[in-house]
Design an enzyme around this catalytic site. Sequence first.
Site, mmCIF file in Angstrom:
data_model
loop_
_atom_site.group_PDB
_atom_site.id
_atom_site.type_symbol
_atom_site.label_atom_id
_atom_site.label_comp_id
_atom_site.label_asym_id
_atom_site.label_seq_id
_atom_site.Cartn_x
_atom_site.Cartn_y
_atom_site.Cartn_z
ATOM 1 N N ASP A 93 0.855 -1.167 0.000
ATOM 2 C CA ASP A 93 0.000 0.000 0.000
ATOM 3 C C ASP A 93 0.903 1.234 0.000
ATOM 4 O O ASP A 93 2.075 1.159 0.364
ATOM 5 C CB ASP A 93 -0.939 -0.008 1.218
ATOM 6 C CG ASP A 93 -2.136 0.925 1.008
ATOM 7 O OD1 ASP A 93 -2.983 1.003 1.912
ATOM 8 O OD2 ASP A 93 -2.223 1.581 -0.060
ATOM 9 N N ASP A 267 -7.885 -7.372 1.068
ATOM 10 C CA ASP A 267 -6.908 -7.544 2.146
ATOM 11 C C ASP A 267 -7.553 -7.124 3.452
ATOM 12 O O ASP A 267 -8.440 -6.247 3.445
ATOM 13 C CB ASP A 267 -5.661 -6.670 1.900
ATOM 14 C CG ASP A 267 -5.869 -5.250 2.399
ATOM 15 O OD1 ASP A 267 -6.489 -4.448 1.663
ATOM 16 O OD2 ASP A 267 -5.448 -4.944 3.542
ATOM 17 N N CYS A 305 -12.077 -28.654 9.851
ATOM 18 C CA CYS A 305 -10.908 -27.893 9.424
ATOM 19 C C CYS A 305 -9.653 -28.750 9.477
ATOM 20 O O CYS A 305 -9.447 -29.529 10.396
ATOM 21 C CB CYS A 305 -10.748 -26.662 10.324
ATOM 22 S SG CYS A 305 -9.356 -25.614 9.861
ATOM 23 N N CYS A 307 -6.470 -27.457 9.396
ATOM 24 C CA CYS A 307 -5.281 -26.670 9.797
ATOM 25 C C CYS A 307 -4.627 -27.319 11.010
ATOM 26 O O CYS A 307 -5.242 -28.114 11.725
ATOM 27 C CB CYS A 307 -5.687 -25.225 10.099
ATOM 28 S SG CYS A 307 -6.230 -24.934 11.785
ATOM 29 N N CYS A 310 -6.585 -27.211 14.344
ATOM 30 C CA CYS A 310 -7.759 -28.085 14.445
ATOM 31 C C CYS A 310 -7.396 -29.555 14.379
ATOM 32 O O CYS A 310 -8.104 -30.396 14.937
ATOM 33 C CB CYS A 310 -8.746 -27.752 13.329
ATOM 34 S SG CYS A 310 -9.477 -26.120 13.531
ATOM 35 N N HIS A 336 -4.996 -20.773 12.023
ATOM 36 C CA HIS A 336 -6.365 -21.253 11.750
ATOM 37 C C HIS A 336 -7.158 -20.212 10.950
ATOM 38 O O HIS A 336 -7.814 -20.531 9.961
ATOM 39 C CB HIS A 336 -7.105 -21.562 13.052
ATOM 40 C CG HIS A 336 -8.566 -21.794 12.815
ATOM 41 N ND1 HIS A 336 -9.072 -22.981 12.317
ATOM 42 C CD2 HIS A 336 -9.626 -20.944 12.934
ATOM 43 C CE1 HIS A 336 -10.385 -22.870 12.157
ATOM 44 N NE2 HIS A 336 -10.749 -21.637 12.520
#
Length: 373
Positions: A93, A267, A305, A307, A310, A336
Amino acid sequence: MTKKFNFDVTATDGRARTGVISTPRGEIRTPAFMPVGTAATVKAMLPESVRATGADILLGNTYHLMLRPTAERIARLGGLHRFMNWDRPILTDSGGFQVMSLAGLRKLTEEGVTFKSHIDGSRHALTPERSMEIQALLGSDIVMAFDECTPFPSDEATARRSMELSMRWARRSREAFGDRPGHALFGIQQGSVYRDQRQESADKLREIGFDGYAIGGLAVGEGQATMFEVLEYAPAMLPEDRPRYLMGVGKPDDIVGAVERGIDMMDCVLPSRSGRTGQAFTRFGVVNIRNARHQDDPRPLDEHCTCPACRNYSRAYLHHVNRAQEIIASMLLTWHNLHYFQELMQGLRDAIAEGRLAAFVSDFHARRAEGDI
Ligand SMILES: Nc1nc2c(CCNCC3CCCCC3)c3[nH]c(NCCc4ccccc4)nc3cc2c(=O)[nH]1
């Protein structure tokens, strides 16, 4: 390896579309969610972990890096990709938004903004030219024009003055950026919530000519309903063969609504920042792991999930390490959340490619109504 910057739309479903942005450092699958790496790091994550969540691109920031460690130092050390060990695309940015939200003693003129560093109080200046120079020193692949994010609410006259300043700065950004093959410059549409001003801004940006077009001036307190009202018309004002980037968005339901309305890139600090405060995003809604009701719960955050949090940890454990303010709490919740956001994007991309976005969206909303989290 392409030496050019390209965007190809691969499928559409209503106003939504899937696409691929090709850059010399790799491809970006759209619609894309871009994790935020403010100070040359996605907080609490190693770059390889960020990649493992499915991110194709991450965000850096002119404002933070110009203050510390400075863009010149990063350039001397080989540029931001080398510095932070991320060899895929980076979007930076242009700094104006952060100056207005973080810095002290700000002075805004036609030239640009001067301000006091929130870190050590030193005085600095940002102009379109200096912002382009900093983003070139960082080596970012997608550079944002230097703009002023019009505050909300603003009356029509104030919004117009702000938008017109940003359009003059957009032209100065384009001229200062020059011709940099393989690197892209995105213009930023302003105009607050005023349709005629959004149109004028879009027309001006097209006239100047950019590689991609952002919708700025939203997610600044107007609320989701007003944001969606603007998104009913603003994306279509921008060239349809170029990426459309909605800045600063957002919560999962903001993201779904934006993609339905033709947005390709977003974003937000939300998944990482809220992860550090103990908020976990799941398909059923938000779990606040600090709540005492989790302290004996052997289940994972979300049994669907995949990840690491999890797969390997219970809510009881996540509750404990969060309460104990252990560093692993930030690591697991951030991982996560970024994984969940990327899974949502993959679900959206698949649904659009198969022409079943409407079904995906109603299922997305239905699950969250269940609320047994
Ligand atoms: N040039 C520019 N940037 C904008 C940004 C910053 C996008 N994120 C950059 C990223 C770079 C690395 C450091 C972090 C920021 C925005 N963010 C939001 N809303 C966020 C609303 C929000 C959501 C969750 C939590 C806090 C705030 N509206 C935005 C409008 C503009 C705009 O018109 N012009």
